[in-house]
Write an enzyme that holds these catalytic residues in place. Sequence first.
Site, PDB file in Angstrom:
ATOM      1  CE  LYS A 228      44.049  42.488  43.556  1.00  0.00           C
ATOM      2  NZ  LYS A 228      43.006  41.700  44.215  1.00  0.00           N
ATOM      3  CG  ASP A 260      39.726  41.815  44.811  1.00  0.00           C
ATOM      4  OD1 ASP A 260      39.910  42.783  45.570  1.00  0.00           O
ATOM      5  OD2 ASP A 260      40.387  40.758  44.901  1.00  0.00           O
TER       6      ASP A 260
END
Length: 918
Positions: A228, A260
Site C-alpha cells: 500500500k 486494494d
Amino acid sequence: MAAALQTNIRPVKFPATFRALTKQSAAPFRVRCAVTSPEKKRYNITLLPGDGIGPEVVSIAKNVLQQAGSLEGLEFSFQEMPIGGAALDLVGVPLPEETISSAKESDAVLLGAIGGYKWDNNEKHLRPEKGLLQLRAGLKVFANLRPATLVDASTLKREVAEGVDLMVVRELTGGIYFGEPRGIKTNENGEEVGFNTEVYAAHEIDRIARVAFETARKRRGKLCSVDKANVLEASVLWRKIVTALAAEYPDVELTHMYVDNAAMQLVRDPKQFDTIVTNNIFGDILSDEASMITGSIGMLPSASLSDSGPGLFEPIHGSAPDIAGQDKANPLATILSAAMLLKYGLGEEKAAKRIEEAVLVALNKGFRTGDIYSAGTKLVGCKEMGEEVCKLVDKMMPSTSSIIAGEESVVPPPLASVSGESSLSDMTQTVHFSSGNPRIGETRGVMHLFSDDAVSSSSSSSSNLPIGRNPLVCVLGVPNHMTYADFCQFCGSFIQHILEMRTVRNDGVENRYSILIRFDSQESTDTFYQHFRGKRFNSLEEDVCRLLFTLDVQFTGYSGSIDHTQPSAGPIEQPTCPVCLGKVLTSVCIIQVSIWLSRALESANLDRLDQDTGGILTTMCNHSFHCSCISNWPDSSCPVCRYCQQQPENSVCCVCQTTENLWMCVICGVVGCGRYKGGHARNHWEETEHCYSLELETQRVWDYAGDNYVHRLIQSKTDGKLVELNSHGSLSKDGCGSCEYSDSGLTDALLNSKVDMIISEYNELLQAQLENQKQYFEKLLQNVKEETEQKVSEAASKAISQRLPKLQTKLDRCLKEKQFLEDLNENLVKNKDVWSTKITEMEEREKKLIQAKDEKIQYLEEQLGKLMAQMDGGESEEGSELKEVQEGTVLPISANTSPSGSERVKHASKSKGNRRKG
Ligand SMILES: NC(=O)C1=CN([C@@H]2O[C@H](COP(=O)(O)OP(=O)(O)OC[C@H]3O[C@@H](n4cnc5c(N)ncnc54)[C@H](O)[C@@H]3O)[C@@H](O)[C@H]2O)C=CC1
Ligand SMILES: CC(C)CC(=O)C(=O)O
C-alpha cells in the site's frame, strides 16, 4: 533425542528456496536430526491440536501422516501439547513454556487452529491468538507459504477459477501483528484510542522477498509484490527493497500492485497471478480470499518456515467454532499441511506426494465435506474423508508432479506404474456398445476407456493426463432426451475441433447413450477433457458429462443380415450429408478411424477428407451428418430414418391400437395402420394431407400422392450396397405398396451419381412438401386461433349475459340495504342528540338533589354538634337554647328543610329524662 543424535545425523533437505536466503545470512542452517535405523527414519513431531475443529483435523492428519510415513520407511514420534484456549484452560497461558520448548526441539510442528468464543473477551495477553503469534515468533518462522490450486468446488465461474495455481508468500513475524508501540490508551480529551504500528526493517523485507523470488523462479517466473505504497511508509520501503532485489533475479518478472486492487484482481482474474509476496496482514487477508477461489478455506494448507529450526505447518483456517465437534470440518487443509510438513519440513517428498495424490483421488472420486459439496458428489464427514484419504495413501505410488506448489510439473510415469500394484488393465475399463437400428441390424463393439482413477491420480495439468491417450474420448451416459443438436451445442466452440462423433448404446443402459468423439489434435482433446469433465449438461439438471479418455475402440460384429464383421481398411467412400448434400465419411468410419488411430494415426486420407468436410456426427442408426447440419435438427430422431433411441418399445395404431402393419407419418409422427388393418394411416393422410408415411417394419416411405414408395434405392441384403428399385413400386399384399429390387451389378460410379440425383430430387420434393405442410399447418393454426378467439369471446358474452340480471338484482338489493342502513344511521344520530339533552338534564337534576342533600346533612351535623355542646353544659346564649332543646322544650327544625333556613320551630318533645330512657 540426544542419544539418537549420536547414532546418525542427517541434515534435512530444505527446499531450494531456503538455501542462501540472504546475502548476509552467515548463520548456517540448523542441522536437524532424522535418525536413520537400517529400516526406519525417525522424526519427532509436535502436534498442537488447539481449539475448535483443531483437535478433529489434527487427529486425522496425524493418521494420514503416520500411514504415508510407514509406507515410505518413516517413523514418527508424536508429542501432543496444548496451545491457545486449551492451554489457557489448562495452565492459564496461551503458550506454555513446555509447548514452545517441545516445538523448538522437534523436527516439525503440526498445528490445528486456536481461538473460540469462550476466550473472546479475555485480555489481549490472555487470548488464544497471542499463543499462536508467540509460537510463530518463537520459532522465527518468517516465511509463510500459502498455495492455492483449483479443486472443482469454486464458487467463481468455472472459466475464471479453472487453472488457478498461485502461491501467496506472506511475511509472518513482522508488520502490524508485532509492531510497537501498540495498545489502547486515553488521549487528552479523555477518549479511548487504539493503535498499532506497521513496521518493517529492511532485512525483514529482504529475506521474505528472497523467498518469494526463489519460489517464483521455480514456478512460472512471475512475482507480484502487494503493498500500500501510495499511503504507508512501511510499504514504500517494502517496494523499494523488493524492486532492488529484482536485479538478482532477472529471470523473474516482477510487478507491484496495491493491496486494494489485488483483492479485486484476485476474484476478477486469479489466473494472472503466479507468486504473490506481501506483508503479514495483507497476506493473511489475501490468502483467505484466495482460498475461496479454490472452493473453501478448508482446503488450503500452509507452511511457515524459518531460515533455521523446525517449520510450523497449519491449515490457513481458524478454529471454526460454529462447526466444532460436529464432524463437519474439512480435514484436507490440515492433511495437505501434513504433506507440506513432509516436503518442506522433513524433505520427505515421496511420502508428501502420496498424501497429495491421495487427496486428489479422494476428491476425484467425489468425496466432499459440506463446505465443498455439490450435487452429484458424495457428502462425507470429517472422519470419513480422513479414512478415505488414509486408504488411498496406501494405494498411491508417488509421481513427481505436485498439486501443492504447482512447481516442477513433470510428466507422470507410465500408467502401469502410477500405482505400485496396478497394471494397465487396472487403469482401464471395458465398455461394450452397439449401434444401428435394431430392427435392421446392429453393429457391436468394445471400447477401452481410461478409468477415472487413471486420471484422478494426477493433477489437472495436461502433462499429467494418462499416457497412452489419443485424441479420442468417450462421453458416457448422455441422457436420451438430449438431442444430437443439444449435444453439439453443449460442445460449444470445441465443435470446430471435432472430426467425428459417433453415438452408441452401452449394453444394459436404457435411458442413456454414449458418444465417441475424435478431435483434430491431442491438445484440443485435452482442453476439451479439462473443460468438460464433470460439467453439467445444462443448468436445470444434475446430469454431468462423464468424460473418459479412450484407449481404443474395437469393432466386434454385426448382427443384421449384412456381413460387416470386418470393416474394410481401404479408403472410405464418401456419401453425402442428407441435410446439406455435402460429403461425409461413412457411418462406420469412427470405429475404423479409432482402430487406425490406435495403430498409428497415419491416415492422411482421412485428414484430407476431414478438412474438406468438417465434423461429422453419426447417429445411433448409423446415418452420418455434418455437425453443423444436425445442429439444426430439432428432435432426437434421425433426420433420415426417424429412428429414435427413445422410441416406445411397441408402437400402436393411434386409432385402433393394433400393433401390426404400422405406418408412421413422417411429417407429424402419427402412427396408423395399413389398409388391410384399419387403414388409419391413409385416413390420416386424407385428413391432414401429410402424404409421406414410414412403414415401421421395413423403414420404407410411401408417398400417398404419387401412390408409390419414395425410395428408389434400397440397401442390398447381400452386400449392403445401395441398389435401385425396379421402376415404380407396385401395390403389395400388405396394402400400401411393395417393390422388388434387382441385386444389380451397377458400377459404383453410376450408383453414386444416381444416389446424388435421387437425394437431390428427394430433398427438393421434401422441401416442396414441407413448404406445403408449413402453409397447411399455419393455416390450421390460424383457423384454430381464430376459432378459439371466437369461442372465447362468445363464451364471455354468454357468461356475461347470463350473469348480468342476477348481478343487477344483487346490486339493487345491496343498494336498498345501503339506503336502509343510512336511514337507520340518520335516525340514530338524531336520537343521539335528544338523548344527550335528556341525560344532561337528568345529570343536572341529580346534581341539585345531591347538593341539597349535602347541605341538609351539613346543617343537621351542625345542629347535632351544638346539641352535643349544650348537653355538655355550655353557658352561652346558644347554650341556653341548646339547653331548651335538651330539656325538650325547643326542637330546631327548618321550615322548608332548607340548609340555609334560620327559622326554628319549637316543638314540644319528650323530656330529657324520657330520651335518656329511650
Ligand atoms: N491460525 C489460526 O489458528 C486461526 C485462528 N483463528 C481463530 O478462529 C476463530 C474463528 O475465526 P473465524 O474468523 O470464524 O475463521 P474460521 O477460519 O475459523 O472460520 C470461518 C468460516 O469458515 C469455516 N471453516 C473454517 N475452517 C473450515 C474447515 N476446515 N472445514 C469447513 N469449514 C471451515 C467456518 O465454519 C466458518 O464458517 C477465532 O477465534 C479466530 O481468532 C482465525 C484464523 C486463523
Ligand atoms: C489468529 C491469528 C493469530 C492469525 C491469523 O489470523 C492467521 O494467521 O491466519
